[in-house]
Scaffold this motif. Structure first.
Motif, PDB file in Angstrom:
ATOM      1  N   SER A   1      21.354 -34.826 -11.710  1.00 34.71           N
ATOM      2  CA  SER A   1      21.955 -34.246 -12.905  1.00 34.71           C
ATOM      3  C   SER A   1      21.072 -34.401 -14.132  1.00 34.71           C
ATOM      4  N   PRO A   2      21.395 -33.684 -15.206  1.00 36.23           N
ATOM      5  CA  PRO A   2      20.652 -33.839 -16.460  1.00 36.23           C
ATOM      6  C   PRO A   2      20.741 -35.254 -17.032  1.00 36.23           C
ATOM      7  N   GLN A   3      21.792 -35.976 -16.706  1.00 39.36           N
ATOM      8  CA  GLN A   3      21.957 -37.331 -17.218  1.00 39.36           C
ATOM      9  C   GLN A   3      20.846 -38.280 -16.762  1.00 39.36           C
ATOM     10  N   ALA A   4      20.203 -37.973 -15.637  1.00 40.00           N
ATOM     11  CA  ALA A   4      19.217 -38.886 -15.050  1.00 40.00           C
ATOM     12  C   ALA A   4      17.786 -38.455 -15.323  1.00 40.00           C
ATOM     13  N   GLY A   5      17.572 -37.683 -16.361  1.00 38.55           N
ATOM     14  CA  GLY A   5      16.226 -37.198 -16.662  1.00 38.55           C
ATOM     15  C   GLY A   5      15.244 -38.295 -17.004  1.00 38.55           C
ATOM     16  N   HIS A   6      15.734 -39.487 -17.357  1.00 37.21           N
ATOM     17  CA  HIS A   6      14.859 -40.600 -17.726  1.00 37.21           C
ATOM     18  C   HIS A   6      14.536 -41.515 -16.547  1.00 37.21           C
ATOM     19  N   VAL A   7      15.046 -41.202 -15.369  1.00 32.78           N
ATOM     20  CA  VAL A   7      14.872 -42.072 -14.202  1.00 32.78           C
ATOM     21  C   VAL A   7      13.952 -41.402 -13.193  1.00 32.78           C
ATOM     22  N   SER A   8      12.825 -42.035 -12.882  1.00 33.24           N
ATOM     23  CA  SER A   8      11.908 -41.475 -11.893  1.00 33.24           C
ATOM     24  C   SER A   8      11.079 -42.593 -11.278  1.00 33.24           C
ATOM     25  N   GLY A   9      10.678 -42.391 -10.020  1.00 33.60           N
ATOM     26  CA  GLY A   9       9.878 -43.374  -9.314  1.00 33.60           C
ATOM     27  C   GLY A   9      10.662 -44.598  -8.883  1.00 33.60           C
ATOM     28  N   GLN A  10      11.975 -44.475  -8.790  1.00 36.23           N
ATOM     29  CA  GLN A  10      12.824 -45.623  -8.474  1.00 36.23           C
ATOM     30  C   GLN A  10      13.391 -45.524  -7.055  1.00 36.23           C
ATOM     31  N   VAL A  11      13.700 -46.694  -6.502  1.00 37.64           N
ATOM     32  CA  VAL A  11      14.371 -46.781  -5.208  1.00 37.64           C
ATOM     33  C   VAL A  11      15.705 -47.469  -5.444  1.00 37.64           C
TER      34      VAL A  11
END
Length: 307
Positions: A245-255
């Motif tokens: 979703s657009p809410q998670a645009g700041h989250v990347s490279g995570q497990v």
């Protein structure tokens, strides 16, 4: 239906059963149009079928939109055509959930090279091919537009890849490789606004039921929605919907490990204790004492600390 993903188009691979089926239902619940991909094989990767049709029917009965696809994610041409159809027929592709997988579990001394290769082909090659096909199109869109696009990739790892599991040198290796792929993709696609994360789900599925014990695989839609079952493989699906979703645009490279009622952010390979030899070459005969006391925090019998 809710609007968290309204107007978005999502592709979910291996969505005919289990966790992938749960992802497809969850994404559609939040307004996404879903491409339900499933080759229709057995858990060992044999045969083919139209398992995706049942999921499309379920989504339609619940007021959502979905189309079925039966492509083999390990086949380069089929994957390119699959992603092309999603863009051409549905107008866009915003979300990719790489979930397709099989198992061929054996201890390494009983495992054939074919068992290893096929598991790697579906999990690693399949995830890479679908991600590449989507990334190529997103990059072209970004170059033609304002430099960025809306793109979300959610890959699938597992406890076998993060922590190891007996009898799964093929599956565990594949799932560990997907974490490395996720982290690298997150770096390569950050410049065009695409996020890439991995989910480590749990629950009893067709795949995990093969490990033995009292395990019965139930599909996500076979459980009452108002009952909590810690073995339900779809408990991780709301996390995937949020990552998409657009809410998670700041989250990347995570497990993110989502099992039962718990959500855990995995730290991965982080730097631990470090020792230095002050710019001189290490002596292997003397190295053990330093490692034992300063790195592993163990003691060697007869060794005096500080000696």
């Amino acid at each position: 239906m809710t609007g968290l993903l309204e107007g978005k188009t999502a592709l979910v691979t291996g969505a005919g059963h289990g966790i992938g089926r749960g992802h497809a239902l969850e994404l559609a619940k939040h307004g996404a149009t879903v491409v339900v991909n499933d080759l229709g094989t057995s858990v060992n990767g044999e045969g083919s079928g139209r398992d995706a049709d049942a999921v499309v029917d379920l989504i339609g009965a619940r007021g959502g939109k979905a189309v079925a696809d039966y492509s083999d994610v390990g086949d380069e041409q089929q994957v390119e055509e699959l992603v092309g159809r999603a863009v051409d027929d549905l107008g866009r592709l915003d979300i990719v959930v790489n979930n397709a997988g099989i198992v061929r579990d054996r201890a390494i001394w009983n495992m054939s090279a074919a068992d290893f290769d096929l598991v790697m082909r579906v999990h690693v090659r399949g995830t890479w091919l679908v991600s590449r096909a989507a990334a190529t199109r997103w990059r072209s869109e970004a170059k033609a537009g304002g430099g960025s696009v809306y793109g979300r990739i959610v890959n699938t790892t597992s406890g076998a890849g993060l922590l190891g599991n007996f009898g799964q040198t093929n599956y565990g290796t594949a799932k560990a490789a997907i974490v490395g792929l996720t982290q690298t993709l997150s770096l390569e696609l950050a410049g065009i606004g695409v996020t890439v994360n991995a989910i480590s789900p749990g629950g009893v599925t067709r795949l995990s039921a093969t490990l033995g014990g009292d395990r019965k695989a139930l599909e996500p839609d076979e459980r009452p929605e108002d009952e909590f079952d810690p073995k339900d493989p779809s408990l991780c699906c709301p996390v995937v919907a949020w990552l998409a979703s657009p809410q998670a645009g700041h989250v990347s490279g995570q497990v993110i490990r989502a099992i039962g009622e718990e959500i855990t952010l995995m730290d991965g390979w982080s730097r631990g204790a470090t020792i230095s030899n002050g710019g001189t070459r290490w002596d292997a005969e003397k190295l053990g004492a330093r490692l034992a006391t300063d790195v592993f925090r163990t003691r060697i019998p007869g060794l005096r600390l500080g000696s």
